[in-house]
Design a protein around this motif. Structure first.
Motif, short mmCIF file in Angstrom:
data_model
loop_
_atom_site.label_atom_id
_atom_site.label_comp_id
_atom_site.label_asym_id
_atom_site.label_seq_id
_atom_site.Cartn_x
_atom_site.Cartn_y
_atom_site.Cartn_z
N VAL A 90 0.88 -1.17 0.00
CA VAL A 90 0.00 0.00 0.00
C VAL A 90 0.92 1.22 0.00
O VAL A 90 1.53 1.55 1.02
N VAL A 91 1.05 1.88 -1.14
CA VAL A 91 2.13 2.83 -1.35
C VAL A 91 1.59 4.14 -1.96
O VAL A 91 0.90 4.14 -2.98
N GLY A 92 1.92 5.25 -1.31
CA GLY A 92 1.71 6.57 -1.91
C GLY A 92 0.27 7.01 -2.04
O GLY A 92 -0.04 7.86 -2.88
N ASN A 93 -0.62 6.50 -1.20
CA ASN A 93 -2.03 6.85 -1.27
C ASN A 93 -2.38 7.97 -0.30
O ASN A 93 -1.68 8.20 0.69
N GLU A 94 -3.48 8.66 -0.56
CA GLU A 94 -4.03 9.62 0.39
C GLU A 94 -5.44 9.17 0.75
O GLU A 94 -6.29 8.98 -0.12
N ILE A 95 -5.67 9.03 2.06
CA ILE A 95 -6.96 8.54 2.56
C ILE A 95 -7.41 9.48 3.67
O ILE A 95 -6.67 9.71 4.64
N TYR A 96 -8.60 10.04 3.55
CA TYR A 96 -9.04 11.03 4.53
C TYR A 96 -10.56 11.17 4.53
O TYR A 96 -11.26 10.70 3.62
N ASN A 97 -11.05 11.82 5.59
CA ASN A 97 -12.47 12.11 5.74
C ASN A 97 -13.32 10.85 5.57
O ASN A 97 -14.25 10.80 4.77
N CYS A 98 -12.97 9.83 6.36
CA CYS A 98 -13.70 8.57 6.35
C CYS A 98 -14.18 8.27 7.76
O CYS A 98 -13.53 8.63 8.74
N ARG A 99 -15.30 7.60 7.87
CA ARG A 99 -15.80 7.19 9.18
C ARG A 99 -15.39 5.74 9.41
O ARG A 99 -16.06 4.80 9.00
N GLY A 100 -14.24 5.58 10.06
CA GLY A 100 -13.60 4.30 10.28
C GLY A 100 -12.11 4.45 10.04
O GLY A 100 -11.65 5.52 9.61
N PRO A 101 -11.29 3.43 10.30
CA PRO A 101 -9.85 3.54 10.09
C PRO A 101 -9.50 3.84 8.63
O PRO A 101 -10.22 3.46 7.71
N GLY A 102 -8.35 4.51 8.45
CA GLY A 102 -7.93 4.83 7.08
C GLY A 102 -7.37 3.62 6.36
O GLY A 102 -7.85 3.23 5.29
N ILE A 103 -6.34 2.99 6.94
CA ILE A 103 -5.73 1.78 6.39
C ILE A 103 -5.82 0.71 7.47
O ILE A 103 -5.19 0.83 8.52
N TRP A 104 -6.59 -0.33 7.23
CA TRP A 104 -6.89 -1.33 8.24
C TRP A 104 -6.47 -2.71 7.73
O TRP A 104 -7.07 -3.24 6.80
N PHE A 105 -5.44 -3.28 8.35
CA PHE A 105 -5.03 -4.65 8.09
C PHE A 105 -5.67 -5.53 9.15
O PHE A 105 -5.22 -5.57 10.29
N ASP A 106 -6.72 -6.23 8.77
CA ASP A 106 -7.58 -6.93 9.74
C ASP A 106 -7.34 -8.44 9.69
O ASP A 106 -8.01 -9.16 8.95
N THR A 107 -6.39 -8.91 10.44
CA THR A 107 -6.09 -10.33 10.69
C THR A 107 -5.51 -11.06 9.48
O THR A 107 -5.89 -10.84 8.34
N GLN A 108 -4.54 -11.91 9.78
CA GLN A 108 -3.93 -12.85 8.85
C GLN A 108 -3.20 -12.19 7.67
O GLN A 108 -3.07 -12.77 6.60
N ASN A 109 -2.75 -10.98 7.87
CA ASN A 109 -1.92 -10.32 6.86
C ASN A 109 -0.45 -10.50 7.22
O ASN A 109 -0.07 -10.42 8.39
N HIS B 49 -5.47 11.10 7.08
CA HIS B 49 -5.89 12.16 7.98
C HIS B 49 -7.41 12.23 8.08
O HIS B 49 -8.13 11.74 7.22
N GLU B 50 -7.87 12.79 9.18
CA GLU B 50 -9.29 13.04 9.41
C GLU B 50 -10.13 11.76 9.31
O GLU B 50 -11.07 11.68 8.54
N CYS B 51 -9.77 10.79 10.15
CA CYS B 51 -10.54 9.55 10.23
C CYS B 51 -11.39 9.58 11.50
O CYS B 51 -10.86 9.75 12.60
N ASP B 52 -12.69 9.45 11.34
CA ASP B 52 -13.63 9.58 12.46
C ASP B 52 -14.06 8.22 12.99
O ASP B 52 -14.05 7.22 12.26
N TRP B 53 -14.45 8.20 14.26
CA TRP B 53 -15.05 7.01 14.86
C TRP B 53 -16.46 7.37 15.28
O TRP B 53 -16.66 8.19 16.17
N HIS B 54 -17.45 6.76 14.63
CA HIS B 54 -18.83 7.18 14.80
C HIS B 54 -18.90 8.70 14.54
O HIS B 54 -18.36 9.17 13.54
#
Length: 276
Positions: free
Chosen positions: A187-206, A217-222
């Motif tokens: 996961v290289v050189g991306n911009e991720i922002y203004n999301c409701r939840g984690p920006g980059i999420w590696f969720d098990t078995q990676n 930037h600007e990642c919200d929780w609820h």
């Protein structure tokens, strides 16, 4: 492009109103592996393209696939070494955990310079040896990107405005991206922002992953602004996290999020090199 769609010249093409543009399923059926289906500008309404092994679908500037809010996927199925490039894709309606263009289960699907927006579900997804490059996924469903399988690469793409209506609980599967059971994902050189939840999420078995040079930037929780993790490594191992910039994430304590811009949960052997 000054080519044609099958036997339809660009001069003839310009005479057609959008609802009469050629049926893409019929056109791609006539393209052999290694060939290219060129799409001239126009709005292809309520159509889906069947993925076909070894075929490239290449759009000219102004080529739009519009699902009309009723068609599930812009590309149906998955196929080895299928490429789709230079298209605007909007108003498709896949269900939760399914991508508008979903390469899960295929080898070598490539998605390049796509603008995917105002869709439900997930924006783009890859399986094995897949590529998402220079894409934009925004104003969409519950998740921007997903991946599973081996040796995928997601690069130089922008994800924003995801799950803002909280259609899916961030604790389940929502935010900028989520990856599961991958090996060698980059996961290289991306911009991720203004999301409701984690920006980059590696969720098990990676494992054996690389997260390099991203801006999150600007990642919200609820409804709590800037409180979600920017980069979240969960039960994953053997990776490198380096040269990332994470701001306005994890700024407020939450019993599940743990107040971190970059957080590791039950992982091992992750190396964070010069992220900030």
């Amino acid at each position: 492009f000054n080519g044609a769609i099958g036997d339809i010249s660009i001069e003839e093409f310009k005479k057609f109103p959008p609802q009469e543009l050629p049926k893409l399923a019929t056109k791609i059926a006539g393209i052999a592996a290694g060939g290219t289906l060129y799409l001239n500008p126009g709005v292809y309404s309520k159509q889906a393209i069947p993925a076909k092994a070894g075929v490239t679908v290449l759009g000219a500037l102004g080529t739009i696939l519009d699902g009309g809010g009723t068609v599930r996927n812009a590309v149906t199925g998955s196929a080895a070494n299928f490429t789709i490039q230079n298209l605007e894709v909007k108003n498709y309606a896949p269900p939760t955990q399914i991508a508008v263009i979903d390469g899960d289960g295929a080898n070598g699907m490539r998605m390049i310079r796509l603008d995917v927006h105002n869709c439900t579900g997930v924006g783009l997804g890859v399986g094995n040896l897949g590529l998402i490059s220079y894409c934009k996924i925004h104003d969409g469903g519950h998740l921007g990107l997903k991946a599973t399988g081996g040796n995928n690469r997601i690069e130089y793409s922008k994800v924003y405005g995801i799950n803002l209506n909280e259609a899916v609980d961030p604790g389940f599967e929502a935010g900028g991206s989520k990856f599961w059971a991958t090996d060698g994902l980059q996961v290289v050189g991306n911009e991720i922002y203004n999301c409701r939840g984690p920006g980059i999420w590696f969720d098990t078995q990676n494992k054996n992953y690389l997260i390099d040079g991203n801006s999150v930037h600007e990642c919200d929780w609820h409804k709590t602004a800037n409180s979600s993790a920017g980069i979240f490594l969960e039960v994953s191992h053997g990776g490198i996290v380096r040269n990332n910039t994470v701001t306005k994430c994890g700024t407020e304590w939450h019993p599940w999020v743990w107040n971190a811009g970059i957080q590791i949960a039950a992982g091992e052997a992750a190396k964070d090199r010069a992220s900030k």
